[in-house]
Design a protein around this motif. Structure first.
Motif, mmCIF file in Angstrom:
data_model
loop_
_atom_site.group_PDB
_atom_site.id
_atom_site.type_symbol
_atom_site.label_atom_id
_atom_site.label_comp_id
_atom_site.label_asym_id
_atom_site.label_seq_id
_atom_site.Cartn_x
_atom_site.Cartn_y
_atom_site.Cartn_z
ATOM 1 N N GLU A 1 0.811 -1.217 0.000
ATOM 2 C CA GLU A 1 0.000 0.000 0.000
ATOM 3 C C GLU A 1 0.849 1.274 0.000
ATOM 4 O O GLU A 1 0.539 2.235 -0.687
ATOM 5 N N LEU B 1 -0.862 1.547 -9.278
ATOM 6 C CA LEU B 1 -1.728 0.448 -8.843
ATOM 7 C C LEU B 1 -1.834 -0.610 -9.938
ATOM 8 O O LEU B 1 -1.698 -1.812 -9.669
ATOM 9 N N GLU C 1 -8.326 -2.030 -0.904
ATOM 10 C CA GLU C 1 -7.857 -0.759 -0.355
ATOM 11 C C GLU C 1 -8.172 0.399 -1.300
ATOM 12 O O GLU C 1 -8.452 1.513 -0.866
ATOM 13 N N TRP C 2 -8.145 0.126 -2.593
ATOM 14 C CA TRP C 2 -8.391 1.167 -3.603
ATOM 15 C C TRP C 2 -9.839 1.168 -4.090
ATOM 16 O O TRP C 2 -10.178 1.850 -5.053
ATOM 17 N N VAL D 1 -11.628 -0.992 -5.682
ATOM 18 C CA VAL D 1 -11.874 -1.495 -7.033
ATOM 19 C C VAL D 1 -13.051 -2.460 -6.982
ATOM 20 O O VAL D 1 -13.084 -3.341 -6.113
ATOM 21 N N ARG E 1 -19.458 1.974 -3.965
ATOM 22 C CA ARG E 1 -18.316 2.573 -3.267
ATOM 23 C C ARG E 1 -18.773 3.352 -2.041
ATOM 24 O O ARG E 1 -18.164 3.266 -0.978
ATOM 25 N N ALA F 1 -7.643 -1.216 -12.586
ATOM 26 C CA ALA F 1 -8.489 -0.069 -12.244
ATOM 27 C C ALA F 1 -8.561 0.928 -13.393
ATOM 28 O O ALA F 1 -7.614 1.057 -14.179
ATOM 29 N N HIS G 1 0.945 5.311 -5.190
ATOM 30 C CA HIS G 1 0.424 6.660 -5.006
ATOM 31 C C HIS G 1 -0.500 7.104 -6.141
ATOM 32 O O HIS G 1 -0.999 8.228 -6.116
ATOM 33 N N SER G 2 -0.714 6.271 -7.135
ATOM 34 C CA SER G 2 -1.563 6.651 -8.262
ATOM 35 C C SER G 2 -2.189 5.403 -8.865
ATOM 36 O O SER G 2 -1.757 4.275 -8.596
ATOM 37 N N THR G 3 -3.199 5.614 -9.708
ATOM 38 C CA THR G 3 -3.852 4.490 -10.369
ATOM 39 C C THR G 3 -2.899 3.792 -11.322
ATOM 40 O O THR G 3 -2.956 2.567 -11.494
#
Length: 235
Positions: free
Chosen positions: A3, A12, A34-35, A37, A183, A54, A7-9
């Protein structure tokens, strides 16, 4: 575990590809959670039906041309292999065909979703081939067998064009609203769990009882640390 590294998609998605290739699906699912998705996207990504885990949040901006849009999206995705090859073909197509350029400029259309569409079509063919080969046969050791699938560039390019020709604006809007609702619900449940967890903890009373004898204050001690000790304390 991963994690703090993301810091960005874009980061990820890169990590998700690494975890899928190493078959570390438990960590992949944890990262996706965590994100926030969607679960459906996670399962499709693991199965190979999605190019990336994502959706990259492209800016809501007006583009002067389809070529500008495709180049901007290609740069954000940063996939110098599969995506770049398809994007360059689409750029040439948009330069030569104004009608196709208008299809690319639709706001809900993105090169990332185009790649997912291509992956989904290839997955369907691979699944059919797998079913043909395993029809009436028992899988060895109970394991799923991989299917090698060769698809021509022309077929891939045709799928890319098919995606931009799809009239799916209404479907896209409904799916976005559905995902947003999930979400929000997931975030509310997370907040409720944290609230219940904190409220269930017993408060520690700071009021001494009658028979409690306050401890004697210790005199401050001079502590000397060598350079070796200080170095080890950081590890």
């Amino acid at each position: 575990m991963f994690e703090t590294m993301i810091h960005s998609t874009e980061e990820l998605n890169a990590m998700a590809v690494h975890l899928r290739l190493s078959e570390n699906f438990s960590e992949l699912k944890l990262l996706a959670s965590e994100w926030l998705v969607p679960e459906e996207h996670v399962q499709d990504f693991i199965a190979g039906k999605r190019a990336q885990l994502a959706e990259i949040p492209f800016e809501e901006r007006e583009y002067d041309s389809a070529v500008e849009k495709l180049r901007a999206e290609m740069w954000l995705i940063k996939d110098q292999m599969f995506t770049d090859i398809v994007s360059k073909y689409l750029i040439r197509k948009a330069e030569d065909n104004p009608v196709f350029g208008m299809q690319v400029l639709q706001k809900h259309k993105t090169i990332q979703k185009c790649m997912n569409y291509i992956m989904e079509q290839a997955y369907k063919i691979a699944k059919q081939e797998h079913e043909k080969k395993t029809s009436g046969k028992r899988p060895a050791s109970g394991r799923n067998q991989n299917v090698a699938l060769g698809i021509s560039e022309l077929q891939v390019y045709q799928w890319a064009e098919d995606y931009y020709a799809l009239d799916d604006a209404k479907k896209e809007a409904e799916e976005r609203a559905k995902e947003q609702k999930k979400r929000v619900s997931k975030q509310k449940k997370s907040i409720q769990r944290k609230t219940q967890s904190s409220s269930s903890e017993k408060p520690i009373s700071a009021v001494p009882t009658k028979n409690t004898v306050p401890p004697k204050k210790k005199q401050p001690e001079n502590i000397q640390l060598s350079l070796f000790d200080m170095t080890n304390s950081d590890s």
